[in-house]
Motif scaffolding. Sequence first.
Motif, PDB file in Angstrom:
ATOM      1  N   ASP A  24      16.632  16.957  35.176  1.00 48.66           N
ATOM      2  CA  ASP A  24      16.916  17.745  33.969  1.00 48.66           C
ATOM      3  C   ASP A  24      15.761  18.675  33.616  1.00 48.66           C
ATOM      4  O   ASP A  24      15.764  19.318  32.566  1.00 48.66           O
ATOM      5  N   LEU A  25      14.762  18.775  34.515  1.00 51.91           N
ATOM      6  CA  LEU A  25      13.636  19.694  34.304  1.00 51.91           C
ATOM      7  C   LEU A  25      14.071  21.116  34.603  1.00 51.91           C
ATOM      8  O   LEU A  25      14.813  21.370  35.559  1.00 51.91           O
ATOM      9  N   ASP A  26      13.583  22.057  33.802  1.00 52.75           N
ATOM     10  CA  ASP A  26      13.845  23.462  34.100  1.00 52.75           C
ATOM     11  C   ASP A  26      12.617  24.152  34.681  1.00 52.75           C
ATOM     12  O   ASP A  26      12.691  25.310  35.111  1.00 52.75           O
ATOM     13  N   ASP A  27      11.485  23.436  34.717  1.00 50.25           N
ATOM     14  CA  ASP A  27      10.267  24.000  35.282  1.00 50.25           C
ATOM     15  C   ASP A  27       9.295  22.860  35.539  1.00 50.25           C
ATOM     16  O   ASP A  27       9.443  21.758  34.998  1.00 50.25           O
ATOM     17  N   TRP A  81      15.273  20.532  41.589  1.00 51.34           N
ATOM     18  CA  TRP A  81      15.993  19.625  42.482  1.00 51.34           C
ATOM     19  C   TRP A  81      15.025  18.939  43.438  1.00 51.34           C
ATOM     20  O   TRP A  81      13.929  19.424  43.695  1.00 51.34           O
ATOM     21  N   LYS A  88      13.315  24.698  43.087  1.00 51.69           N
ATOM     22  CA  LYS A  88      13.817  25.285  41.845  1.00 51.69           C
ATOM     23  C   LYS A  88      15.168  25.923  42.133  1.00 51.69           C
ATOM     24  O   LYS A  88      15.290  26.801  42.989  1.00 51.69           O
ATOM     25  N   ARG A 116      19.510  16.198  41.366  1.00 56.46           N
ATOM     26  CA  ARG A 116      19.139  17.156  40.322  1.00 56.46           C
ATOM     27  C   ARG A 116      18.366  16.462  39.218  1.00 56.46           C
ATOM     28  O   ARG A 116      18.700  15.345  38.817  1.00 56.46           O
ATOM     29  N   ASP A 168      20.498  27.382  39.365  1.00 57.64           N
ATOM     30  CA  ASP A 168      21.204  26.855  38.194  1.00 57.64           C
ATOM     31  C   ASP A 168      20.241  26.506  37.061  1.00 57.64           C
ATOM     32  O   ASP A 168      20.658  25.981  36.029  1.00 57.64           O
ATOM     33  N   GLY A 169      18.930  26.766  37.271  1.00 58.46           N
ATOM     34  CA  GLY A 169      17.936  26.492  36.246  1.00 58.46           C
ATOM     35  C   GLY A 169      17.319  25.116  36.305  1.00 58.46           C
ATOM     36  O   GLY A 169      16.435  24.801  35.498  1.00 58.46           O
ATOM     37  N   HIS A 170      17.727  24.279  37.242  1.00 60.74           N
ATOM     38  CA  HIS A 170      17.209  22.918  37.359  1.00 60.74           C
ATOM     39  C   HIS A 170      16.225  22.787  38.513  1.00 60.74           C
ATOM     40  O   HIS A 170      16.315  23.505  39.512  1.00 60.74           O
TER      41      HIS A 170
END
Length: 396
Positions: A95-98, A173, A166, A93, A169-171
């Motif tokens: 720590d990027l969300d996009d 991967w 994507k 995982r 969980d918003g992360h």
Amino acid sequence: MTQTNVRPFSGKAVIDTEALPIKLWLDESELGQGALDQARDLANLPYAFRHIAIMPDSHQGYGMPIGGVLATRDAIVPNAVGVDIGCGMGSLRTDLDDIGTADLKAIMKQIRKTVPVGSAHHKTPQDEAWMPERKGELPVVEAQYDRALYQLGTLGGGNHFIEVQKGSDGHVWIMVHSGSRNLGFTVASHYHEVAKSLNEADGDPLPPDLSHLPKTSEFFALYRDEMNYCLEFALANRQLMMERVKQAFVEVMGDIDFSHFINKPHNFAAEEAHFGERVMVHRKGATRARAGEWGMIPGSQGTRSFLVTGKGEAFSFHSCSHGAGRVMSRARARKTLDFKAEAKRLKEQGVLHALRGRKDLDEAPGSYKDIDTVMRNQKDLVDVQVELAPLAVVKG
């Protein structure tokens, strides 16, 4: 240790015409005649234990169905592990969300520079510190060790991949699917031939593709130990590739936090306790799914993948599928699938895919089973924790 609270079988079907039952987590019609015949062979092995478990992604393999689980007493079957010992998945995982398309393209370009794919290997040996420690007698590993240093951190071919995804969980991967390269192939091939010779000398009438090493033979422990080394090598291979992928992310996007590494092999044999006995559980294209144990079930480069936790289902020998499973052979996929339609489907989904021509159609989404059906068929085996949508993929 006796297992208790075994629930009634909740899979799709049971075949009870053989020496042992065959428990299916898919309809018999979905399995295909070749894989069904192989499952029947397994159920008639004199050293097979309790029943045969066939996962929902199952299809014909070599000797044993891919997606099959075989438990044995006092015997180990090299072909019930397969030639790519330790093949499996690794997920990490970020720590990027996009992540934007331009950055994705730059990252994938860098990955292709540092991770050889297909039959390619490194031009120089990799740092030996990544290699597992050699313990005991490992004759095939010793003979192949120096070559393996060039193969460490390489993807291989077939259905192996590196994918950026994507998560629900918003992360963002990263997932890597790879195995033990030529090292595992050589170990598997060597001990399969040894098993065939032993069984032929004993007048064993069983299918030669399912030749076994009896526990009384010195080769049982030799294969077990070399197989376990290949499992560790396959993990090291995934870890080194993951390190190169992490470097690509950092080079393109700067400081990133990486966490939650998960490793799950799906070609191995291990001594485990089931139904009150110690048995050797062979998983060939099947993932261990003990209660609460994390695992990965990939779809295809055009469909979702899943991070799951096991439910510890006794009848599956604490196992689940290792992916979607093939719905057609590689040759048939290249011959019958529509390249333009498959590429258009991936483009419309916004996936940076690996279809470049007809030769790649064996890994097109249309060559795989419907992952949603596969997941429905194993609701009693796993709980879905995170759904992963494909963003970009490098194929072997």
